[in-house]
Scaffold this active site. Structure first.
Site, PDB file in Angstrom:
ATOM      1  N   CYS A   1       0.829  -1.201   0.000  1.00 29.56           N
ATOM      2  CA  CYS A   1       0.000   0.000   0.000  1.00 29.56           C
ATOM      3  C   CYS A   1       0.874   1.266   0.000  1.00 29.56           C
ATOM      4  O   CYS A   1       1.723   1.430  -0.857  1.00 29.56           O
ATOM      5  CB  CYS A   1      -0.951  -0.054   1.190  1.00 29.56           C
ATOM      6  SG  CYS A   1      -2.377   1.027   1.108  1.00 29.56           S
ATOM      7  N   HIS A   2       0.675   2.164   0.976  1.00 30.28           N
ATOM      8  CA  HIS A   2       1.454   3.398   1.046  1.00 30.28           C
ATOM      9  C   HIS A   2       2.877   3.169   1.559  1.00 30.28           C
ATOM     10  O   HIS A   2       3.673   4.109   1.590  1.00 30.28           O
ATOM     11  CB  HIS A   2       0.753   4.419   1.948  1.00 30.28           C
ATOM     12  CG  HIS A   2      -0.504   4.992   1.360  1.00 30.28           C
ATOM     13  ND1 HIS A   2      -1.715   4.332   1.422  1.00 30.28           N
ATOM     14  CD2 HIS A   2      -0.738   6.146   0.681  1.00 30.28           C
ATOM     15  CE1 HIS A   2      -2.646   5.068   0.824  1.00 30.28           C
ATOM     16  NE2 HIS A   2      -2.077   6.169   0.364  1.00 30.28           N
ATOM     17  N   GLY A   3       3.209   1.934   1.937  1.00 35.58           N
ATOM     18  CA  GLY A   3       4.567   1.630   2.358  1.00 35.58           C
ATOM     19  C   GLY A   3       5.590   1.861   1.265  1.00 35.58           C
ATOM     20  O   GLY A   3       6.764   2.140   1.539  1.00 35.58           O
ATOM     21  N   SER A   4       5.155   1.756   0.012  1.00 32.68           N
ATOM     22  CA  SER A   4       6.075   1.941  -1.114  1.00 32.68           C
ATOM     23  C   SER A   4       6.562   3.379  -1.255  1.00 32.68           C
ATOM     24  O   SER A   4       7.521   3.639  -1.992  1.00 32.68           O
ATOM     25  CB  SER A   4       5.406   1.491  -2.420  1.00 32.68           C
ATOM     26  OG  SER A   4       5.215   0.095  -2.424  1.00 32.68           O
TER      27      SER A   4
END
Length: 199
Positions: free
Chosen positions: A113-116
């Site tokens: 998810c937004h971890g990238s």
């Protein structure tokens, strides 16, 4: 736990407040079932608080700060998402530094998810194929990455997924790639299993 394919593997989970809780707890559960040792690394000691989409989640104890944690003590990294967490952690220089050291050592990194976002800000998207929450695709392309719309993507030591619905596929691949790390460095994780990461 009959199938401990990751005994003694030390995994750093980089988090700040506002992470999508299920993107931490479900991978953590699977990794621990396979024998991995999970440590939460954040910007300050104390607690970090998760979210369930737009609702408050639970608090989890931080094991070490970015300043205290040594990337050499870890075999892999997990980057859960959550818009607030992802937006904040991508600007933390120590988190970028930690992640770059992990990547330079060829150790696996799994982001969902937004971890990238942190992969992009740390310069690790350059020339790599990965996925994320769809709204991040322009940031990833701007950082030199090849963004694709797939439930899970493996590119070398990187494992990425888009969203909570992808967690089953994400978990399967991260265990496979983390197991590869165990096989690539026989004994390395096991030697640290009793001592644990320094803090």
């Amino acid at each position: 736990m009959d199938n401990q394919t990751l005994p003694g593997l030390h995994v750093a989970v980089l988090l700040t407040d506002g992470f999508e809780q299920v993107e931490f707890t479900e991978p953590r559960s699977v990794l621990e079932q396979h024998g991995a040792i999970i440590k939460i690394i954040s910007s300050a000691r104390g607690k970090v608080k998760g979210v369930h989409h737009d609702q408050p989640g639970d608090e989890f104890t931080v094991d070490a700060t970015f300043d205290e944690a040594d990337p050499m003590d870890f075999d892999a990294v997990l980057l859960p998402g959550g818009k607030e967490n992802g937006g904040r952690i991508r600007d933390i220089a120590q988190a970028q530094h930690f992640l770059r050291h992990i990547d330079e050592a060829g150790k696996p990194i799994a982001a969902i998810c937004h971890g990238s976002w942190l992969l992009a800000s740390a310069g690790l998207a350059q020339g790599r194929t990965l996925t994320s929450w769809p709204s991040l695709q322009e940031d990833i392309r701007g950082a030199g990455g090849n963004w694709v719309d797939q439930e899970v993507v493996v590119d070398g030591n990187l494992v990425t997924s888009r969203k909570p619905d992808d967690i089953p596929a994400f978990n399967q691949k991260l265990v496979e790639v983390f197991s590869w790390r165990m096989n690539a460095s026989p004994g390395a994780a096991a030697e640290r299993a009793s001592a644990g990461p320094s803090s």
